[in-house]
Write a protein that holds these residues in place. Structure first.
Motif, PDB file in Angstrom:
ATOM      1  N   PHE A  59       0.616  -1.333   0.002  1.00  0.00           N
ATOM      2  CA  PHE A  59      -0.123  -0.035  -0.050  1.00  0.00           C
ATOM      3  C   PHE A  59       0.908   1.139   0.083  1.00  0.00           C
ATOM      4  N   ASP A  60       2.339   1.148  -0.226  1.00  0.00           N
ATOM      5  CA  ASP A  60       3.049   2.300  -0.422  1.00  0.00           C
ATOM      6  C   ASP A  60       2.626   3.015  -1.579  1.00  0.00           C
ATOM      7  N   LYS A  61       2.600   4.384  -1.773  1.00  0.00           N
ATOM      8  CA  LYS A  61       2.569   4.950  -3.073  1.00  0.00           C
ATOM      9  C   LYS A  61       3.992   5.510  -3.582  1.00  0.00           C
ATOM     10  N   LEU A  62       4.360   5.210  -4.872  1.00  0.00           N
ATOM     11  CA  LEU A  62       5.489   5.581  -5.398  1.00  0.00           C
ATOM     12  C   LEU A  62       5.375   6.519  -6.742  1.00  0.00           C
ATOM     13  N   THR A  63       6.392   7.154  -6.915  1.00  0.00           N
ATOM     14  CA  THR A  63       6.492   7.935  -8.241  1.00  0.00           C
ATOM     15  C   THR A  63       7.568   7.370  -8.999  1.00  0.00           C
ATOM     16  N   ILE A  64       7.233   6.963 -10.151  1.00  0.00           N
ATOM     17  CA  ILE A  64       8.369   6.406 -11.095  1.00  0.00           C
ATOM     18  C   ILE A  64       8.651   7.327 -12.316  1.00  0.00           C
ATOM     19  N   ASP A  65       9.837   7.570 -12.521  1.00  0.00           N
ATOM     20  CA  ASP A  65      10.203   8.248 -13.849  1.00  0.00           C
ATOM     21  C   ASP A  65      11.107   7.588 -14.782  1.00  0.00           C
ATOM     22  N   VAL A  66      11.071   7.335 -16.020  1.00  0.00           N
ATOM     23  CA  VAL A  66      12.117   7.029 -16.800  1.00  0.00           C
ATOM     24  C   VAL A  66      12.524   8.237 -17.659  1.00  0.00           C
ATOM     25  N   PHE A  67      13.662   8.437 -17.495  1.00  0.00           N
ATOM     26  CA  PHE A  67      14.160   9.570 -18.194  1.00  0.00           C
ATOM     27  C   PHE A  67      14.147   9.565 -19.700  1.00  0.00           C
ATOM     28  N   GLY A  68      13.710  10.606 -20.241  1.00  0.00           N
ATOM     29  CA  GLY A  68      13.457  10.830 -21.559  1.00  0.00           C
ATOM     30  C   GLY A  68      12.367  10.116 -22.307  1.00  0.00           C
ATOM     31  N   ILE A  69      11.462   9.575 -21.518  1.00  0.00           N
ATOM     32  CA  ILE A  69      10.315   8.891 -22.105  1.00  0.00           C
ATOM     33  C   ILE A  69       9.236   9.439 -21.493  1.00  0.00           C
ATOM     34  N   GLU A  70       8.469  10.358 -22.127  1.00  0.00           N
ATOM     35  CA  GLU A  70       7.335  11.129 -21.458  1.00  0.00           C
ATOM     36  C   GLU A  70       6.168   9.960 -20.978  1.00  0.00           C
ATOM     37  N   GLU A  71       5.840   8.957 -22.009  1.00  0.00           N
ATOM     38  CA  GLU A  71       4.901   8.022 -21.653  1.00  0.00           C
ATOM     39  C   GLU A  71       5.220   7.401 -20.189  1.00  0.00           C
ATOM     40  N   LEU A  72       6.437   7.360 -19.895  1.00  0.00           N
ATOM     41  CA  LEU A  72       6.869   6.391 -18.703  1.00  0.00           C
ATOM     42  C   LEU A  72       7.256   7.390 -17.577  1.00  0.00           C
ATOM     43  N   SER A  73       7.001   8.665 -17.633  1.00  0.00           N
ATOM     44  CA  SER A  73       7.515   9.300 -16.616  1.00  0.00           C
ATOM     45  C   SER A  73       6.266  10.054 -15.807  1.00  0.00           C
ATOM     46  N   LYS A  74       6.634  10.354 -14.446  1.00  0.00           N
ATOM     47  CA  LYS A  74       5.648  10.697 -13.461  1.00  0.00           C
ATOM     48  C   LYS A  74       4.491   9.928 -13.485  1.00  0.00           C
ATOM     49  N   GLU A 104      14.590   0.634  -8.616  1.00  0.00           N
ATOM     50  CA  GLU A 104      14.984   1.203  -9.913  1.00  0.00           C
ATOM     51  C   GLU A 104      15.768   0.151 -10.817  1.00  0.00           C
ATOM     52  N   GLU A 105      16.560  -0.530 -10.326  1.00  0.00           N
ATOM     53  CA  GLU A 105      17.788  -1.656 -10.961  1.00  0.00           C
ATOM     54  C   GLU A 105      16.593  -2.717 -11.623  1.00  0.00           C
ATOM     55  N   GLU A 106      15.592  -3.030 -10.816  1.00  0.00           N
ATOM     56  CA  GLU A 106      14.719  -3.868 -11.415  1.00  0.00           C
ATOM     57  C   GLU A 106      13.709  -3.670 -12.515  1.00  0.00           C
ATOM     58  N   ARG A 110      14.402  -4.856 -16.667  1.00  0.00           N
ATOM     59  CA  ARG A 110      13.044  -5.327 -17.608  1.00  0.00           C
ATOM     60  C   ARG A 110      12.865  -4.368 -18.772  1.00  0.00           C
ATOM     61  N   LEU A 111      13.280  -3.208 -18.738  1.00  0.00           N
ATOM     62  CA  LEU A 111      13.019  -2.258 -19.965  1.00  0.00           C
ATOM     63  C   LEU A 111      14.288  -2.302 -20.925  1.00  0.00           C
ATOM     64  N   ARG A 112      15.425  -2.715 -20.254  1.00  0.00           N
ATOM     65  CA  ARG A 112      16.906  -2.588 -21.231  1.00  0.00           C
ATOM     66  C   ARG A 112      16.787  -3.692 -22.186  1.00  0.00           C
ATOM     67  N   GLY A 113      17.070  -3.081 -23.411  1.00  0.00           N
ATOM     68  CA  GLY A 113      17.206  -3.650 -24.449  1.00  0.00           C
ATOM     69  C   GLY A 113      16.160  -3.993 -25.594  1.00  0.00           C
ATOM     70  N   GLN A 114      14.926  -4.585 -24.892  1.00  0.00           N
ATOM     71  CA  GLN A 114      13.756  -4.879 -25.785  1.00  0.00           C
ATOM     72  C   GLN A 114      13.280  -3.604 -25.823  1.00  0.00           C
ATOM     73  N   TYR A 115      12.972  -2.665 -25.007  1.00  0.00           N
ATOM     74  CA  TYR A 115      12.060  -1.455 -25.130  1.00  0.00           C
ATOM     75  C   TYR A 115      12.764  -0.235 -25.228  1.00  0.00           C
ATOM     76  N   VAL A 121      15.960   5.035 -14.727  1.00  0.00           N
ATOM     77  CA  VAL A 121      14.644   5.024 -13.636  1.00  0.00           C
ATOM     78  C   VAL A 121      14.925   5.835 -12.234  1.00  0.00           C
ATOM     79  N   THR A 122      14.080   6.202 -11.916  1.00  0.00           N
ATOM     80  CA  THR A 122      14.337   7.146 -10.584  1.00  0.00           C
ATOM     81  C   THR A 122      12.686   6.774 -10.128  1.00  0.00           C
ATOM     82  N   VAL A 123      12.768   5.938  -8.786  1.00  0.00           N
ATOM     83  CA  VAL A 123      11.663   5.722  -7.751  1.00  0.00           C
ATOM     84  C   VAL A 123      11.889   6.699  -6.435  1.00  0.00           C
TER      85      VAL A 123
END
Length: 240
Positions: A59-74, A104-106, A110-115, A121-123
């Motif tokens: 039930f923790d709330k997190l904000t996750i950003d992937v730098f340079g990819i708007e669809e995966l930011s905030k 962040e590392e996890e 998962r995103l590296r290479g294929q996507y 990533v910043t959490v």
């Protein structure tokens, strides 16, 4: 009368081990047995330990950003009751028990290479409902674990995957700070299982030590002085 004699014997034994080390850091100069079989609850200030690494919990709330990819930011996500999150392209991730950096590392893995060629990533923690305890000694998986809801000593041991095969179930210590005062309590898991006394509640920042360990050896003289105690023993630890 019998309890008084036991307390006197314990006081003598404890004074003999006053120069022992607690966890290898604090020098204990005076140990006092408390005439109670209940370890006091920590105060609100005791529950917030700034030096502990934060572990994500249910039930923790997190904000996750992937730098340079708007669809995966905030991206704002909340872990479910099992501590899992769902993140675009990364799927379902077990977040509970991880630090924000480990999550962040996890996600990056998962995103590296294929996507994404080189994801950054910043959490960040937005809101938390969980805190952690330390479970050490003769358990299968020692470490830091989130405290979710009401947790007891038996539940804490179960979270650490149970006791080791030859664990000393009659030598279990909970270390706790109460109103700024360091305290400890000695429990017997066998007695709790048999219903001889209640399963005590544990709180955030408690340290649970099962069986033989450097911290538990502080009380070896106590165990020799009163090996057949049927109630918990509560101590006040005066440190230099």
């Amino acid at each position: 009368m019998r309890k008084l004699m036991i307390l006197l014997a314990l006081s003598t034994a404890l004074s003999a081990c006053s120069s022992s080390q607690l966890g290898g850091t604090d020098s204990v100069s005076d140990i006092k047995v408390v005439a109670s079989d209940i370890l006091p609850e920590p105060t609100r200030l005791d529950l917030f330990e700034q030096n502990r690494p934060y572990l994500i919990g249910p039930f923790d709330k997190l904000t996750i950003d992937v730098f340079g990819i708007e669809e995966l930011s905030k991206q704002e996500v909340q872990t479910d009751a099992g501590g899992r999150i769902s993140f675009p392209l990364a799927g379902i991730i077990e977040a509970a028990g991880k630090t924000p950096g480990e999550l962040e590392e996890e996600i990056e893995g998962r995103l590296r290479g294929q996507y994404v060629r080189d994801p950054q990533v910043t959490v960040n923690l937005k809101e938390t409902v969980s805190q952690v305890i330390t479970i050490d000694g003769q358990v299968r998986e020692p470490g830091l674990y989130p405290v979710i809801g009401k947790m007891t000593l038996m539940r804490a041991v179960a979270v650490a995957k149970g006791t080791a095969e030859f664990a000393k179930l009659d030598d279990v210590v909970i270390f706790r700070t109460v109103n700024g005062q360091k305290m400890a309590a000695l429990y017997n898991l066998k007695s709790i299982r048999r219903g001889i006394y209640n399963d005590p509640e544990v709180f955030a920042n408690d340290v649970v030590v099962v069986g033989d360990s450097q911290a538990r050896r502080l009380f070896k003289d106590v165990l020799q002085a009163a090996p057949a105690l049927l109630t918990p023993l509560i101590y006040i630890l005066q440190t230099n």
